[in-house]
Design a protein around this motif. Structure first.
Motif, mmCIF file in Angstrom:
data_model
loop_
_atom_site.group_PDB
_atom_site.id
_atom_site.type_symbol
_atom_site.label_atom_id
_atom_site.label_comp_id
_atom_site.label_asym_id
_atom_site.label_seq_id
_atom_site.Cartn_x
_atom_site.Cartn_y
_atom_site.Cartn_z
ATOM 1 N N GLY A 149 -1.044 2.584 -10.331
ATOM 2 C CA GLY A 149 -0.824 3.591 -9.296
ATOM 3 C C GLY A 149 -2.040 4.483 -9.192
ATOM 4 N N GLY A 150 -2.069 5.326 -8.174
ATOM 5 C CA GLY A 150 -3.189 6.235 -7.971
ATOM 6 C C GLY A 150 -3.278 7.281 -9.060
ATOM 7 N N GLY A 151 -4.399 7.999 -9.084
ATOM 8 C CA GLY A 151 -4.590 9.049 -10.072
ATOM 9 C C GLY A 151 -3.637 10.208 -9.862
ATOM 10 N N GLY A 152 -3.083 10.709 -10.950
ATOM 11 C CA GLY A 152 -2.243 11.898 -10.886
ATOM 12 C C GLY A 152 -0.811 11.688 -10.457
ATOM 13 N N VAL A 153 -0.357 10.439 -10.369
ATOM 14 C CA VAL A 153 1.016 10.200 -9.911
ATOM 15 C C VAL A 153 2.039 10.294 -11.042
ATOM 16 N N GLY A 154 1.560 10.314 -12.290
ATOM 17 C CA GLY A 154 2.472 10.438 -13.417
ATOM 18 C C GLY A 154 2.725 9.154 -14.168
ATOM 19 N N LYS A 155 1.792 8.198 -14.090
ATOM 20 C CA LYS A 155 1.958 6.933 -14.819
ATOM 21 C C LYS A 155 2.082 7.176 -16.312
ATOM 22 N N SER A 156 1.188 8.007 -16.846
ATOM 23 C CA SER A 156 1.225 8.291 -18.284
ATOM 24 C C SER A 156 2.482 9.063 -18.653
ATOM 25 N N ALA A 157 2.886 10.003 -17.795
ATOM 26 C CA ALA A 157 4.083 10.801 -18.078
ATOM 27 C C ALA A 157 5.326 9.909 -18.145
ATOM 28 N N THR A 186 5.334 13.441 -3.868
ATOM 29 C CA THR A 186 4.646 14.638 -3.383
ATOM 30 C C THR A 186 3.237 14.329 -2.877
ATOM 31 N N ASP A 187 2.826 13.057 -2.916
ATOM 32 C CA ASP A 187 1.448 12.683 -2.595
ATOM 33 C C ASP A 187 1.458 11.518 -1.615
ATOM 34 N N ARG A 188 1.185 11.824 -0.353
ATOM 35 C CA ARG A 188 1.221 10.794 0.688
ATOM 36 C C ARG A 188 0.170 9.710 0.455
ATOM 37 N N ASN A 189 -1.004 10.115 -0.012
ATOM 38 C CA ASN A 189 -2.072 9.141 -0.236
ATOM 39 C C ASN A 189 -1.688 8.102 -1.281
ATOM 40 N N SER A 190 -0.993 8.538 -2.336
ATOM 41 C CA SER A 190 -0.591 7.592 -3.379
ATOM 42 C C SER A 190 0.433 6.593 -2.845
ATOM 43 N N PHE A 191 1.270 7.051 -1.903
ATOM 44 C CA PHE A 191 2.253 6.165 -1.269
ATOM 45 C C PHE A 191 1.544 5.117 -0.412
ATOM 46 N N GLU A 192 0.519 5.562 0.306
ATOM 47 C CA GLU A 192 -0.211 4.639 1.181
ATOM 48 C C GLU A 192 -1.030 3.629 0.389
ATOM 49 N N GLU A 193 -1.264 3.899 -0.893
ATOM 50 C CA GLU A 193 -2.009 2.977 -1.745
ATOM 51 C C GLU A 193 -1.135 1.836 -2.269
ATOM 52 N N ARG A 221 8.098 17.469 -1.490
ATOM 53 C CA ARG A 221 8.113 16.051 -1.115
ATOM 54 C C ARG A 221 7.356 15.811 0.189
ATOM 55 N N HIS A 222 6.487 14.784 0.163
ATOM 56 C CA HIS A 222 5.755 14.353 1.354
ATOM 57 C C HIS A 222 6.116 12.933 1.773
ATOM 58 N N VAL A 223 6.940 12.283 0.951
ATOM 59 C CA VAL A 223 7.386 10.919 1.258
ATOM 60 C C VAL A 223 8.905 10.906 1.215
ATOM 61 N N ALA A 224 9.531 10.664 2.348
ATOM 62 C CA ALA A 224 10.990 10.630 2.410
ATOM 63 C C ALA A 224 11.517 9.393 1.681
ATOM 64 N N ARG A 225 12.687 9.547 1.107
ATOM 65 C CA ARG A 225 13.255 8.426 0.351
ATOM 66 C C ARG A 225 13.444 7.195 1.241
ATOM 67 N N HIS A 226 13.872 7.406 2.481
ATOM 68 C CA HIS A 226 14.120 6.244 3.343
ATOM 69 C C HIS A 226 12.815 5.503 3.661
ATOM 70 N N GLU A 227 11.675 6.213 3.685
ATOM 71 C CA GLU A 227 10.380 5.556 3.887
ATOM 72 C C GLU A 227 10.047 4.650 2.713
#
Length: 208
Positions: free
Chosen positions: A18-26, A93-100, A132-138
């Motif tokens: 996943g993109g940086g800062g999305v919480g993979k390590s968490a 909370t990160d639209r760019n990470s969703f688009e990746e 939130r910047h990405v709706a669940r239905h998206e």
């Protein structure tokens, strides 16, 4: 009378991308060590092992937490070749990470040379509903288009973290069964690739 000797659990390699800062390590550390880590060095590729029961069957997991930065993508491809299953993580909370997500999905399918490999889409930081910047239905619609399951997680609250990892184990087991591969074996191509632990050791545990 001697009891039946229990079989050793199979080793499954799960790769978290996943993109940086999305919480993979968490997410990974919450699953492995059951605590929430807020700050983590984003340049580190790290692997963890855990034994757990999934649907009453013991399994041994090697979980690779990959760096999200683009400059580490060459090393990430080496790790992807060894994976039995994948979590693609974005932050709601990160639209760019969703688009990746689509790009990462395409990368996995290209490296594995098939489009039906065990993959799970994870939307992290679901506790931050007001940000939130990405709706669940998206996210659900994207998951349907990619033909993968979708889980919303909160590493901070430990919500759906175990469930996501257990589900990818189920997908890997089904895939191995459908391919008529004994649990714990890999394809010929994968056997030629060194394990993430060995690759990491060769890189002195840190990607410079």
């Amino acid at each position: 009378m001697g009891g039946r000797t229990a079989a050793q659990p199979s080793l499954l390699r799960i790769v978290v991308v996943g993109g940086g800062g999305v919480g993979k390590s968490a997410i990974t550390i919450q699953f492995i060590q059951r605590f929430f880590v807020q700050d983590y060095d984003p340049t580190i590729e790290d692997s963890y092992t855990k034994q757990c029961f999934v649907d009453e069957d013991m399994c041994k997991l090697e979980i690779l937490d990959t760096a999200g930065q683009e400059e580490f993508s060459t090393m990430r491809e080496q790790y992807l070749r060894t994976g039995n299953g994948f979590l693609i993580v974005f932050a709601v909370t990160d639209r760019n990470s969703f688009e990746e997500v689509k790009k990462l999905h395409e990368l996995i399918c290209r490296i594995k040379d098939r489009d039906d490999f065990p993959i799970l889409l994870v939307g992290n930081k679901a506790d931050l509903e007001n940000e939130r910047h990405v709706a669940r239905h998206e996210a659900e619609e994207l998951a349907r288009s990619l033909a993968v399951p979708y889980f919303e997680c909160s590493a901070k609250l430990r919500r759906n973290v175990d469930e996501a990892f257990y589900e990818i184990v189920r997908l890997v087991r089904k895939f191995m069964h459908d391919e008529r591969m004994p649990n714990g074996t890999t394809t010929t191509d994968e056997r030629r690739i060194e394990s993430p632990a060995k690759l990491k050791k060769k890189k002195n545990c840190r990607i410079q």
